[in-house]
Write an enzyme that holds these catalytic residues in place. Structure first.
Site, mmCIF file in Angstrom:
data_model
loop_
_atom_site.group_PDB
_atom_site.id
_atom_site.type_symbol
_atom_site.label_atom_id
_atom_site.label_comp_id
_atom_site.label_asym_id
_atom_site.label_seq_id
_atom_site.Cartn_x
_atom_site.Cartn_y
_atom_site.Cartn_z
ATOM 1 N N GLU A 85 -5.163 -8.617 0.945
ATOM 2 C CA GLU A 85 -5.845 -8.271 2.198
ATOM 3 C C GLU A 85 -7.316 -8.010 1.926
ATOM 4 O O GLU A 85 -7.672 -7.321 0.965
ATOM 5 C CB GLU A 85 -5.301 -6.974 2.828
ATOM 6 N N GLU A 145 0.801 -1.221 0.000
ATOM 7 C CA GLU A 145 0.000 0.000 0.000
ATOM 8 C C GLU A 145 0.839 1.278 0.000
ATOM 9 O O GLU A 145 0.789 2.067 0.952
ATOM 10 C CB GLU A 145 -0.956 0.015 1.196
HETATM 11 C C1 FCB Z 1 -4.460 -2.000 5.524
HETATM 12 C C2 FCB Z 1 -3.079 -2.292 6.046
HETATM 13 C C3 FCB Z 1 -3.049 -3.310 7.145
HETATM 14 C C4 FCB Z 1 -4.219 -3.164 8.095
HETATM 15 C C5 FCB Z 1 -5.517 -3.085 7.335
HETATM 16 C C6 FCB Z 1 -6.735 -2.972 8.212
HETATM 17 O O1 FCB Z 1 -4.487 -0.719 4.993
HETATM 18 O O2 FCB Z 1 -2.241 -2.751 5.011
HETATM 19 O O3 FCB Z 1 -1.821 -3.199 7.794
HETATM 20 O O4 FCB Z 1 -4.016 -2.089 8.913
HETATM 21 O O5 FCB Z 1 -5.483 -1.995 6.460
#
Ligand code: FCB
Length: 474
Positions: free
Chosen positions: A379, A167
């Site tokens: 994620e 990210e």
């Molecule tokens: C993302 C991050 C991760 C976590 C999630 C909820 O942006 O990569 O570390 O904090 O959100």
């Protein structure tokens, strides 16, 4: 009526964590400080003054956590390496005990038939590099390539896939524009410069890794792509949404996958920077062949141009990270006259709206606009205020519902032609949720922060069945 959705053969299932969020042992065995250690100690930055000093104590509980992953039937595990554990000052000598920790982690995964997915950078820049300018200093990209080479040499024979950055949008814009993440700056021009240097770091790291790993080693990056909607069809709202799309998505996708910055991005930020930090040859360096694009998704963004009427209604509500939507400077430079419009619920504990159909639309769009690169969801997940019940279990039906519906969205995207190869649930266990400290629980395993006892939640047992059957009842 429920339906059964079967995922493609060889679909990769896993869960994800990040070093700073779980490891603890912040000053042990030679680890140097990172920008998050510093940020946590600044007044008012992190909820409750929480720090990563202990976190989930994963550093000391490695074997227990590896066994936990095995008991949950995880075929793959995505983790990040703490740069300042491996190279305490961000450059120069390697700290052998730091490297040894990740060697033990990778070997422990392989012994349990769990495939490692290694992220080099999940936001924890070594503090000495920040002292020299951090991501606003071009040199940081060169230091990152050196660090990538160290990991490639040490673990390239055992780690099938390396991810450069997690990210980078958050590092650049939450770190340098809205200031809610480390290092906490609020300077739009600096944020754009940081974004470019992160892109450059990615490209240089891929080249460095390729030079020291075998031809089968896969290279990737993880982006938190935003599914951006215009609030209405009004041309002003459409333009605002397009600008946010440039700042959130195409500022990384285009240089990495096409070798150029979008014209509308350059035009829409020309009042903030002249982009003179882009040197000859940079775009070619950034544009490296990639094997996988990692995508993180939580919730979509709804954008409106800020008319005077709207300004009166939502004063102070800038286009921003959904969780930070009601205060502070914009995280999307150049959108100071655009607003993030609150969306209808239901919401997770972060206040993020639950809109799985937006996930499908995002994946289909990305696969059309950037074809020929396999996608992996690195994620997806949700926070809820989970508690340990008297029966010793943690009942989290809302998480099961969220994940099931988002897996349904992934399945729909695959049916629509998106080449999605895997899904990593965020997160393996409750952990340090950045500016929210320990107040938000994203884990499929509950962590008691007094005793550090781990308890798989109902969602972990449900996810184990999804994995075992490669299918989902929805
Ligand atoms: C993302 C991050 C991760 C976590 C999630 C909820 O942006 O990569 O570390 O904090 O959100």
């Amino acid at each position: 009526m429920s339906q059964r959705l079967t995922f493609p053969e060889h679909f990769v299932w896993g869960s994800a964590t990040a070093a700073f969020q779980i490891e603890g042992a912040a000053a042990e065995d030679g680890r140097g400080p990172s920008i998050w250690d510093t940020f946590c100690r600044e007044e008012g930055r992190v909820h409750n003054g929480d720090t990563g000093d202990v976190a989930c104590d994963h550093y000391h509980r490695l074997t227990e956590d590896l066994d936990l992953m095995q008991s949950l039937g995880l075929p793959s595990y995505r983790f990040s390496v703490s740069w300042s554990r491996v190279q305490p000052s961000g450059s120069g000598p390697v700290n052998p005990s730091g490297l040894d920790f990740y060697t033990r982690l990778v070997d422990g995964l392989l012994e349990r038939n769990i495939t490692p997915l290694l992220t080099l950078y999940h936001w924890d820049l070594p503090q000495p590099l920040q002292d020299a300018g951090g991501w606003t200093n071009r040199e940081t990209a060169e230091r990152f390539a050196d660090y990538a080479e160290i990991l490639g040499r040490a673990l390239g024979d055992r780690v099938p896939t390396f991810t450069t950055l997690n990210e980078p949008w958050c590092s650049a814009f939450l770190g340098h524009a809205s200031g809610v993440h480390a290092p906490g700056f609020t300077d739009n021009g600096l944020a754009l410069k940081a974004a470019h240097h992160l892109n450059l770091a990615h490209g240089r790291a891929v080249s460095a890794l390729r030079a020291v790993t075998g031809p089968d080693t896969k290279m990737s990056v993880t982006l938190n792509l935003a599914q951006v909607y215009a609030n209405t069809d009004d041309p002003a709202d459409l333009a605002a949404a397009r600008h946010v799309d440039a700042i959130a998505n195409r500022i990384f996708l285009d240089p990495m996958l096409r070798g150029s910055y979008p014209d509308d991005l350059l035009a829409g930020t020309a009042h903030l920077t002249d982009w003179s930090f882009v040197a000859d040859g940079d775009l070619a360096a950034i544009h490296q062949p990639l094997d996988v694009l990692g995508i993180n998704f939580y919730a979509p963004t709804n954008v409106a141009a800020a008319t005077e009427d709207l300004r009166a209604q939502v004063t102070g509500r800038w286009v921003n990270d959904p969780s930070q939507a009601d205060a502070g400077p914009s995280a999307y430079p150049g959108t100071d006259r655009a607003f993030s419009i609150p969306q209808p619920g239901p919401y997770t504990d972060m206040g993020w709206p639950i809109r799985p159909e937006a996930f499908t639309e995002l994946l289909v769009r990305v696969s059309k606009d950037y074809p020929d690169i396999p996608l992996v969801i690195t994620e997806n997940g949700c926070a809820y205020p989970d508690v340990l019940s008297a029966d010793g279990a943690v009942h989290d039906p809302d998480r099961i519902d969220y994940v099931a519906r988002h897996l349904g969205a992934v399945h729909a995207a695959i049916e629509a032609g998106a080449d999605v190869r895997g899904y990593y649930l965020w997160s393996l266990m409750d952990n340090f949720e950045w500016a929210w400290g320990y107040s938000k629980r994203f884990g499929m395993v509950h962590v008691d922060y007094d005793t550090l006892v781990r308890t798989p939640k109902d969602s972990a047992l449900w996810f184990r069945d999804v994995i075992a059957t490669n299918a989902l009842e929805l």
